[in-house]
Enzyme design. Structure first.
Site, PDB file in Angstrom:
ATOM      1  N   PHE A  21       2.537  -0.604   6.585  1.00  0.00           N
ATOM      2  CA  PHE A  21       1.304  -1.207   6.067  1.00  0.00           C
ATOM      3  C   PHE A  21       0.601  -0.190   5.192  1.00  0.00           C
ATOM      4  O   PHE A  21       0.156   0.853   5.675  1.00  0.00           O
ATOM      5  CB  PHE A  21       0.350  -1.691   7.163  1.00  0.00           C
ATOM      6  CG  PHE A  21      -0.861  -2.354   6.567  1.00  0.00           C
ATOM      7  CD1 PHE A  21      -0.819  -3.688   6.191  1.00  0.00           C
ATOM      8  CD2 PHE A  21      -2.018  -1.636   6.302  1.00  0.00           C
ATOM      9  CE1 PHE A  21      -1.920  -4.296   5.588  1.00  0.00           C
ATOM     10  CE2 PHE A  21      -3.118  -2.243   5.696  1.00  0.00           C
ATOM     11  CZ  PHE A  21      -3.061  -3.574   5.336  1.00  0.00           C
ATOM     12  N   ASP A  76       0.682   8.740   4.051  1.00  0.00           N
ATOM     13  CA  ASP A  76      -0.438   7.795   4.132  1.00  0.00           C
ATOM     14  C   ASP A  76      -1.117   8.014   5.483  1.00  0.00           C
ATOM     15  O   ASP A  76      -0.643   7.534   6.518  1.00  0.00           O
ATOM     16  CB  ASP A  76       0.059   6.353   3.991  1.00  0.00           C
ATOM     17  CG  ASP A  76      -1.094   5.337   4.085  1.00  0.00           C
ATOM     18  OD1 ASP A  76      -2.202   5.720   4.508  1.00  0.00           O
ATOM     19  OD2 ASP A  76      -0.869   4.157   3.751  1.00  0.00           O
ATOM     20  N   LYS A 136     -10.613   5.102   5.049  1.00  0.00           N
ATOM     21  CA  LYS A 136     -11.225   4.742   6.327  1.00  0.00           C
ATOM     22  C   LYS A 136     -12.244   5.767   6.838  1.00  0.00           C
ATOM     23  O   LYS A 136     -13.350   5.810   6.341  1.00  0.00           O
ATOM     24  CB  LYS A 136     -10.115   4.448   7.344  1.00  0.00           C
ATOM     25  CG  LYS A 136      -9.318   3.190   6.915  1.00  0.00           C
ATOM     26  CD  LYS A 136      -8.550   2.518   8.016  1.00  0.00           C
ATOM     27  CE  LYS A 136      -8.074   1.138   7.567  1.00  0.00           C
ATOM     28  NZ  LYS A 136      -6.635   0.995   7.426  1.00  0.00           N
TER      29      LYS A 136
END
Ligand SMILES: *Cc1c(COP(=O)(O)O)cnc(C)c1O
Length: 417
Positions: A147, A235, A264
């Site tokens: 993802f 990531d 985030k």
């Protein structure tokens, strides 16, 4: 226009979202109105432990006073200049964040998906200008069940039919291998060494259900990338910034990625802030006019991100996540022994998941989450029968023990439909 000040109920607010908002999410039926630290409150005033932390964006806790102060101060001073001009926050932040993570330079963006897109662009340009890949031939290796966000290019290399289906035509130039399979990576590199530009990987696959790779996979993958002159792109949008018990999840393997992507928790949930970091020989392939974003690197983002990272250090959130994670998995492992409903717990630091002993198609995990909510703890299933547990890292031991008791009681008293 409605001018009434009457407070809307949860039911009314959900109805509004349902009627006027696109149905691109399937939320748990709780309407939140307030947050503080590890807690959130719904419209009716019921208090919950937040065990999702907005997918690990709120590592520093809800409405952290330091962040509230930083954003308010900057909001009242200077918000947005665009990058057409210099501003008095950007350079200070760029130096701070680069040194914090040990890179020469940062390219500031807003959302995680933009960060991933940025990394892909840098990687491709590096391939043509530094590695000598022929025009339009660059390939990036990615992993199954990844993802990395929701843009067309990113979903082009997703293996999730919901994320990918009906959104073609797709961006070419990606090769997918199974996650945590070093032989598959070696083969993919050997098969096309001269055209492979990068290997894009999550150190733990959060969305896929907290898939933790074998010890050594990431460091071996890094060594293979070195051998083939391929950029290792980490990531860490979900795993980074203390979530897994280290500042970066890659720290467990002593891997320093060639390109690091953060998002985030880089803002502690205050504001969309993402960052792509690399050393000069990579980052300097980007020249004026070749990439950018109106809001990327804006003064509010810079002020907030600097404070968010300082909080992580000052409050020793990595160590806290590490220690509470051990405790959490210890208690959940006892639960696995006691209950037929839970088959496994896995994770690192405070990024964990329990596997529910039912099919991914069943509603059992969702029903458990509804029962957890009733008992004052918010979590959501991912991939059907997996429940991710990722509380804010400002939690203390007593609160964690209370949460473990809620989870245990909910599971042990749960009656499957
Ligand atoms: C959330 C996430 C993204 C995308 O970030 P957005 O801010 O939602 O675009 C990318 N990669 C990983 C690993 C993520 O968890």
């Amino acid at each position: 226009m409605e001018t009434t000040t009457k407070k809307l109920s949860s039911a009314e607010l959900m109805e509004l979202e349902n009627k006027y908002g696109a149905h691109n999410y399937h939320p748990l039926e709780v309407v939140l109105a307030k947050g503080e630290g590890v807690y959130v409150w719904d419209v009716e005033g019921k208090r919950y432990f937040d065990f999702l932390s907005a997918y690990s964006a709120v590592n520093q806790g809800h409405c952290h006073p330091g962040l509230v102060e930083a954003i308010n101060k900057q909001a009242a001073t200077l918000n947005l200049t665009s990058r057409a001009f210099y501003n008095d926050q950007l350079g200070v932040y760029e130096k701070f964040v680069s040194q914090y993570f040990g890179f020469d330079k940062v390219l500031p963006m807003n959302t995680g998906a933009e960060g991933v897109e940025t990394a892909i662009k840098i990687c491709r340009k590096w391939a043509y200008e530094k590695k000598g890949v022929s025009k339009d031939q660059a390939k990036i290796i990615v992993c199954g069940e990844n993802f990395h966000g929701r843009t067309v290019t990113i979903i082009s290399f997703s293996s999730d039919p919901d994320a990918r289906g009906s959104f073609g035509p797709y961006t070419p130039g990606f090769v997918s291998i199974p996650y945590n399979n070093i032989d598959a990576l070696r083969e993919a590199l050997n098969a096309d060494s001269e055209n492979i530009a990068g290997f894009l990987v999550e150190p733990i696959q959060g969305e896929a259900g907290v898939n933790v790779p074998d010890d050594g996979f990431l460091s071996k993958a890094y060594d293979l990338c070195r051998q083939h002159n391929v950029l290792f792109i980490g990531d860490e949008i979900q795993t980074g910034i203390a979530r897994t018990g280290k500042m970066l999840a890659l720290d467990y393997d002593n891997v320093k990625p060639d390109i690091l992507i953060l998002g985030k928790a880089l803002s502690g949930g205050m504001y969309p802030v993402a960052a792509v970091m690399a050393n000069n020989e990579i980052m300097d392939v980007i020249k004026p006019g070749q990439h950018g974003s109106t809001y990327g690197g804006n003064p509010m983002a810079c002020a907030v991100a600097m404070k968010a990272l300082k909080i992580v250090r000052e409050e020793q959130l990595a160590d806290n996540a590490y220690n509470l994670g051990l405790l959490f998995r210890e208690r959940m492992n006892v639960l696995v022994e006691k209950s037929d409903l839970v088959s496994k717990v896995r994770g690192k630091g405070l990024l964990n998941a329990i596997l529910i002993n039912d099919t991914p198609e069943s509603s059992t995990a969702m029903d458990i989450c509804k029962a957890l909510a009733k008992n004052g703890l918010l979590a959501k299933p991912t991939h059907g029968n997996i429940i991710r547990f990722a509380p804010p890292l400002v939690m203390n031991q007593q609160q964690l023990n209370e949460c473990c008791s809620i989870i245990e009681n909910t599971i042990l008293n749960f009656n499957k439909k």
